[in-house]
Design a protein around this motif. Structure first.
Motif, PDB file in Angstrom:
ATOM      1  N   LEU A   1      -0.791  -1.787   8.630  1.00 42.97           N
ATOM      2  CA  LEU A   1       0.013  -1.529   7.436  1.00 42.97           C
ATOM      3  C   LEU A   1      -0.566  -0.382   6.613  1.00 42.97           C
ATOM      4  CD1 LEU A   1       2.400  -2.357   5.651  1.00 42.97           C
ATOM      5  CD2 LEU A   1       0.866  -3.998   4.539  1.00 42.97           C
ATOM      6  N   VAL A   2      -1.861  -0.408   6.408  1.00 40.02           N
ATOM      7  CA  VAL A   2      -2.506   0.661   5.632  1.00 40.02           C
ATOM      8  C   VAL A   2      -2.330   2.010   6.330  1.00 40.02           C
ATOM      9  CG1 VAL A   2      -4.738   1.543   4.821  1.00 40.02           C
ATOM     10  CG2 VAL A   2      -4.154  -0.869   4.499  1.00 40.02           C
ATOM     11  N   LEU A   3      -2.574   2.037   7.632  1.00 41.45           N
ATOM     12  CA  LEU A   3      -2.442   3.299   8.371  1.00 41.45           C
ATOM     13  C   LEU A   3      -0.999   3.784   8.390  1.00 41.45           C
ATOM     14  CD1 LEU A   3      -4.833   2.646  11.391  1.00 41.45           C
ATOM     15  CD2 LEU A   3      -5.233   4.112   9.391  1.00 41.45           C
TER      16      LEU A   3
ATOM     17  N   LEU B   1       1.395   3.152   6.184  1.00 40.98           N
ATOM     18  CA  LEU B   1       1.767   3.643   4.855  1.00 40.98           C
ATOM     19  C   LEU B   1       1.124   4.992   4.566  1.00 40.98           C
ATOM     20  CD1 LEU B   1       1.642   0.340   2.782  1.00 40.98           C
ATOM     21  CD2 LEU B   1       3.669   1.592   3.575  1.00 40.98           C
ATOM     22  N   ALA B   2      -0.112   5.176   5.005  1.00 40.92           N
ATOM     23  CA  ALA B   2      -0.799   6.449   4.786  1.00 40.92           C
ATOM     24  C   ALA B   2      -0.111   7.587   5.542  1.00 40.92           C
ATOM     25  CB  ALA B   2      -2.253   6.343   5.222  1.00 40.92           C
ATOM     26  N   ASN B   3       0.499   7.254   6.681  1.00 41.68           N
ATOM     27  CA  ASN B   3       1.171   8.273   7.491  1.00 41.68           C
ATOM     28  C   ASN B   3       2.671   8.327   7.253  1.00 41.68           C
ATOM     29  OD1 ASN B   3      -1.109   9.289   8.881  1.00 41.68           O
ATOM     30  ND2 ASN B   3      -1.140   7.425  10.115  1.00 41.68           N
ATOM     31  N   GLY B   4       3.184   7.480   6.385  1.00 40.57           N
ATOM     32  CA  GLY B   4       4.610   7.480   6.090  1.00 40.57           C
ATOM     33  C   GLY B   4       5.471   6.912   7.200  1.00 40.57           C
ATOM     34  N   ALA B   5       4.901   6.092   8.055  1.00 37.88           N
ATOM     35  CA  ALA B   5       5.637   5.483   9.169  1.00 37.88           C
ATOM     36  C   ALA B   5       6.216   4.143   8.719  1.00 37.88           C
ATOM     37  CB  ALA B   5       4.724   5.308  10.370  1.00 37.88           C
ATOM     38  N   VAL B   6       7.430   4.185   8.212  1.00 42.32           N
ATOM     39  CA  VAL B   6       8.047   3.002   7.615  1.00 42.32           C
ATOM     40  C   VAL B   6       8.279   1.901   8.652  1.00 42.32           C
ATOM     41  CG1 VAL B   6      10.067   2.144   6.369  1.00 42.32           C
ATOM     42  CG2 VAL B   6       9.118   4.391   5.825  1.00 42.32           C
ATOM     43  N   VAL B   7       8.774   2.268   9.818  1.00 44.77           N
ATOM     44  CA  VAL B   7       9.053   1.259  10.854  1.00 44.77           C
ATOM     45  C   VAL B   7       7.760   0.577  11.290  1.00 44.77           C
ATOM     46  CG1 VAL B   7       9.938   0.902  13.190  1.00 44.77           C
ATOM     47  CG2 VAL B   7      11.127   2.456  11.636  1.00 44.77           C
ATOM     48  N   LEU B   8       6.719   1.345  11.500  1.00 47.27           N
ATOM     49  CA  LEU B   8       5.427   0.776  11.890  1.00 47.27           C
ATOM     50  C   LEU B   8       4.866  -0.111  10.772  1.00 47.27           C
ATOM     51  CD1 LEU B   8       3.351   0.604  14.116  1.00 47.27           C
ATOM     52  CD2 LEU B   8       2.252   2.631  13.182  1.00 47.27           C
TER      53      LEU B   8
ATOM     54  N   LEU C   1       6.654  -1.879   8.710  1.00 50.03           N
ATOM     55  CA  LEU C   1       7.422  -3.127   8.767  1.00 50.03           C
ATOM     56  C   LEU C   1       6.952  -4.019   9.919  1.00 50.03           C
ATOM     57  CD1 LEU C   1      11.000  -1.809   7.948  1.00 50.03           C
ATOM     58  CD2 LEU C   1       9.466  -3.125   6.463  1.00 50.03           C
ATOM     59  N   VAL C   2       6.611  -3.405  11.043  1.00 47.79           N
ATOM     60  CA  VAL C   2       6.082  -4.177  12.183  1.00 47.79           C
ATOM     61  C   VAL C   2       4.741  -4.800  11.816  1.00 47.79           C
ATOM     62  CG1 VAL C   2       5.180  -3.983  14.548  1.00 47.79           C
ATOM     63  CG2 VAL C   2       7.331  -2.851  13.919  1.00 47.79           C
ATOM     64  N   ALA C   3       3.889  -4.041  11.172  1.00 44.32           N
ATOM     65  CA  ALA C   3       2.583  -4.554  10.755  1.00 44.32           C
ATOM     66  C   ALA C   3       2.747  -5.681   9.742  1.00 44.32           C
ATOM     67  CB  ALA C   3       1.740  -3.432  10.173  1.00 44.32           C
ATOM     68  N   LEU C   4       3.659  -5.511   8.811  1.00 46.69           N
ATOM     69  CA  LEU C   4       3.929  -6.553   7.822  1.00 46.69           C
ATOM     70  C   LEU C   4       4.465  -7.811   8.499  1.00 46.69           C
ATOM     71  CD1 LEU C   4       3.893  -7.238   4.833  1.00 46.69           C
ATOM     72  CD2 LEU C   4       6.216  -6.313   4.669  1.00 46.69           C
ATOM     73  N   ALA C   5       5.328  -7.635   9.478  1.00 50.62           N
ATOM     74  CA  ALA C   5       5.866  -8.786  10.216  1.00 50.62           C
ATOM     75  C   ALA C   5       4.758  -9.512  10.972  1.00 50.62           C
ATOM     76  CB  ALA C   5       6.945  -8.311  11.201  1.00 50.62           C
ATOM     77  N   ALA C   6       3.813  -8.778  11.533  1.00 50.71           N
ATOM     78  CA  ALA C   6       2.675  -9.406  12.225  1.00 50.71           C
ATOM     79  C   ALA C   6       1.873 -10.254  11.265  1.00 50.71           C
ATOM     80  CB  ALA C   6       1.791  -8.347  12.870  1.00 50.71           C
TER      81      ALA C   6
END
Length: 68
Positions: free
Chosen positions: A41-43, A45-52, A54-59
Motif C-alpha cells: 500500500l505504501v509503495l 501510493l508513493a508511485n500513484g498506482a491506484v489499482v495496486l 486497492l489490491v494491497a488494501l484488500a489483502a
C-alpha cells in the motif's frame, strides 16, 4: 509501552492465541499477508498506482477478516 512490556505481553498471550495448531498455521499465513499489504500500500501510493493500492488494501482487509 516499552520493549520489555511488549515482549511480556506477547509471551503471556501466546498460549491463549495459539491454542490449536490450525490457528497457529492460519497466523503463519495471514500475518505476512497483512504485512505485505502494508508495504504494498505504501509503495503503491508513493508511485500513484491506484489499482495496486486497492489490491494491497484488500489483502490487509482479508487478512484481518480471516484472523477475526
Amino acid at each position: 509501552m516499552n520493549i520489555r512490556e511488549l515482549l511480556r505481553w506477547q509471551w503471556e498471550g501466546y498460549t491463549q492465541y495459539h491454542q490449536s495448531r490450525s490457528n497457529l498455521l492460519l497466523h503463519i499465513v495471514v500475518v505476512p499477508l497483512f504485512l505485505l499489504g502494508n508495504v504494498g500500500l505504501v509503495l503503491a501510493l508513493a508511485n500513484g498506482a491506484v489499482v495496486l493500492a486497492l489490491v494491497a488494501l484488500a489483502a490487509m482487509v482479508v487478512s484481518m477478516a480471516v484472523q477475526g
